[in-house]
Design an enzyme around this catalytic site. Structure first.
Site, PDB file in Angstrom:
ATOM      1  N   GLU A  25     -11.149 -38.113  27.983  1.00 32.68           N
ATOM      2  CA  GLU A  25     -10.510 -39.522  28.102  1.00 32.68           C
ATOM      3  C   GLU A  25     -11.869 -40.833  27.513  1.00 32.68           C
ATOM      4  OE1 GLU A  25     -10.448 -42.243  30.946  1.00 32.68           O
ATOM      5  OE2 GLU A  25      -9.377 -41.243  32.433  1.00 32.68           O
ATOM      6  N   LYS A 160      -6.445 -42.104  43.554  1.00 35.00           N
ATOM      7  CA  LYS A 160      -6.865 -43.106  44.390  1.00 35.00           C
ATOM      8  C   LYS A 160      -5.985 -43.460  45.497  1.00 35.00           C
ATOM      9  CE  LYS A 160     -11.477 -44.836  42.652  1.00 35.00           C
ATOM     10  NZ  LYS A 160     -10.788 -44.234  41.291  1.00 35.00           N
TER      11      LYS A 160
HETATM   12  N1  PSU Z   1      -8.520 -43.615  37.723  1.00 39.54           N
HETATM   13  C1  PSU Z   1      -9.811 -43.945  38.225  1.00 39.54           C
HETATM   14  N2  PSU Z   1     -10.993 -43.833  37.266  1.00 39.54           N
HETATM   15  C2  PSU Z   1     -10.083 -44.011  36.183  1.00 39.54           C
HETATM   16  C3  PSU Z   1      -8.578 -44.573  35.398  1.00 39.54           C
HETATM   17  C4  PSU Z   1      -8.188 -44.775  36.611  1.00 39.54           C
HETATM   18  O1  PSU Z   1      -9.930 -43.034  38.996  1.00 39.54           O
HETATM   19  O2  PSU Z   1     -11.413 -44.440  35.098  1.00 39.54           O
HETATM   20  C5  PSU Z   1      -8.729 -45.295  34.535  1.00 39.54           C
HETATM   21  C6  PSU Z   1      -7.772 -43.762  33.612  1.00 39.54           C
HETATM   22  O3  PSU Z   1      -8.161 -44.068  31.619  1.00 39.54           O
HETATM   23  C7  PSU Z   1      -6.456 -43.957  33.899  1.00 39.54           C
HETATM   24  C8  PSU Z   1      -6.377 -45.878  33.511  1.00 39.54           C
HETATM   25  O4  PSU Z   1      -5.355 -43.555  32.105  1.00 39.54           O
HETATM   26  O5  PSU Z   1      -7.054 -45.732  34.287  1.00 39.54           O
HETATM   27  C9  PSU Z   1      -5.468 -45.701  34.131  1.00 39.54           C
HETATM   28  O6  PSU Z   1      -5.211 -47.116  33.926  1.00 39.54           O
HETATM   29  P1  PSU Z   1      -3.811 -48.419  34.158  1.00 39.54           P
HETATM   30  O7  PSU Z   1      -3.301 -47.831  36.128  1.00 39.54           O
HETATM   31  O8  PSU Z   1      -3.732 -49.373  34.161  1.00 39.54           O
HETATM   32  O9  PSU Z   1      -2.892 -47.825  33.865  1.00 39.54           O
END
Ligand code: PSU
Ligand code: MN
Length: 305
Positions: A25, A160
């Site tokens: 990604e 996390k």
């Molecule tokens: N968690 C991490 N690192 C990241 C992300 C999440 O430890 O880079 C990124 C990923 O791309 C994930 C996104 O799909 O954040 C999720 O964002 P949201 O909670 O806004 O959906």
């Protein structure tokens, strides 16, 4: 397919010949790590994939084209532009594509692209999930709904504890997403190998994981499979230390009223600053570890097909 989708020649050739492809990604590049470590990590990841006999497919929206298999200069651009690049989850795709913009795909956005292209395995660091207090805020990442409906194996290091890990697992169960612990009975918590929450199934080899995913597909059970791979002990952080900093980051986000799609990038950045880069090193190493496992799974899947 059409003018909105581009699959690189290298990726398309591998897919045509049943050779293993591993998707990656780009939100992790633009929003998940600082420059220049983000670019270095993304390029090293591609090298690891190649060294293991697979083809890397970094996914992003480049000038409005959903691209599966970015070029090195595109990865550099995504890293340099950082948080000014639009973060693209499922709901963001139509506008960013129509406006011919640059976009960094999240887990959800990348899964969607994988499915269009026919890529079955995707490695990342952590997924989005149910945030703390999401029982009232409804802040649950679109990643979980994408896992429900889109056929891809996603390898990550768990979630996390900026998230509510228990609620995240409940949401995954509701959506029918199998959560597979690789050599573990517990859901890993990204920076640390344990969270205190059990996973549904433990599988100890890439072969068994590939077999389970193959069976899922053969049964017509659409949707993803989440493989959780604990951070290696030598790179794990001290639980008390990281938890304390996560709490501080959450408090700050609350105080500043950070909301919507900014929440996750804000917390990631804050934690990295508070821990003086120690968490960044752990983050980088767990990504490498996930990429290696994803390559093994992709290889095994090719043997089954
Ligand atoms: N968690 C991490 N690192 C990241 C992300 C999440 O430890 O880079 C990124 C990923 O791309 C994930 C996104 O799909 O954040 C999720 O964002 P949201 O909670 O806004 O959906
Ligand atoms: Mn959210």
């Amino acid at each position: 397919m059409n003018k909105y989708l581009k699959i690189s020649n290298e990726v398309q050739r591998a897919l045509n010949n049943n050779r293993p492809v591993v998707a990656l990604e780009s939100t992790i590049i633009s929003h998940g790590m600082p420059y220049p470590q983000n670019v270095q990590t993304a390029l090293t990841v591609e090298k690891i994939v190649r060294d293991l006999g697979c083809v890397p497919a970094t996914v992003a929206v480049i000038d409005g084209v959903l691209t599966v298999g970015c070029l090195q200069e595109e990865i550099e651009l995504l890293g340099k532009r950082g948080t000014s690049v639009t973060k693209v989850s499922r709901r963001d795709l139509p506008v960013v594509v129509a406006k011919k913009q640059l976009g960094a795909t999240t887990v959800a956005g990348t899964m969607y692209a994988c499915n269009l292209a026919g890529v079955s395995v995707f490695a990342t660091g952590g997924i989005g999930g149910a945030h703390r207090k999401s029982e009232t805020t409804m802040d649950i990442s679109a990643d979980l709904d994408e896992l429900q409906q889109t056929d891809v194996v996603v390898v990550c290091a768990g979630a996390k504890s900026i998230l509510d890990i228990g609620l995240t697992l409940e949401c995954l169960e509701t959506r029918g997403v199998p959560v597979i612990g690789y050599k573990t009975d517990e859901m890993p918590a990204f920076y640390t190998p344990c969270s205190g929450f059990k996973v549904d199934y433990r599988l100890d080899s890439a072969k068994e994981i590939a077999e389970a995913y193959h069976a899922k597909q053969q049964l017509g059970l659409h949707g993803g499979m989440l493989v959780v791979n604990p951070i290696p002990a030598e790179f794990a952080m001290d639980k008390e230390y990281i938890d304390k900093n996560i709490e501080a980051a959450l408090l700050e986000a609350d105080k500043l009223g950070i909301g919507g799609k900014q929440v996750t990038p804000f917390l990631l950045d804050k934690i990295q600053r508070l821990t003086g880069g120690q968490s960044l090193e752990s983050n980088i190493q767990l990504v490498y570890n996930n990429v290696r496992l994803a390559c093994e799974i992709a290889n095994q899947l090719c043997k089954l097909r």
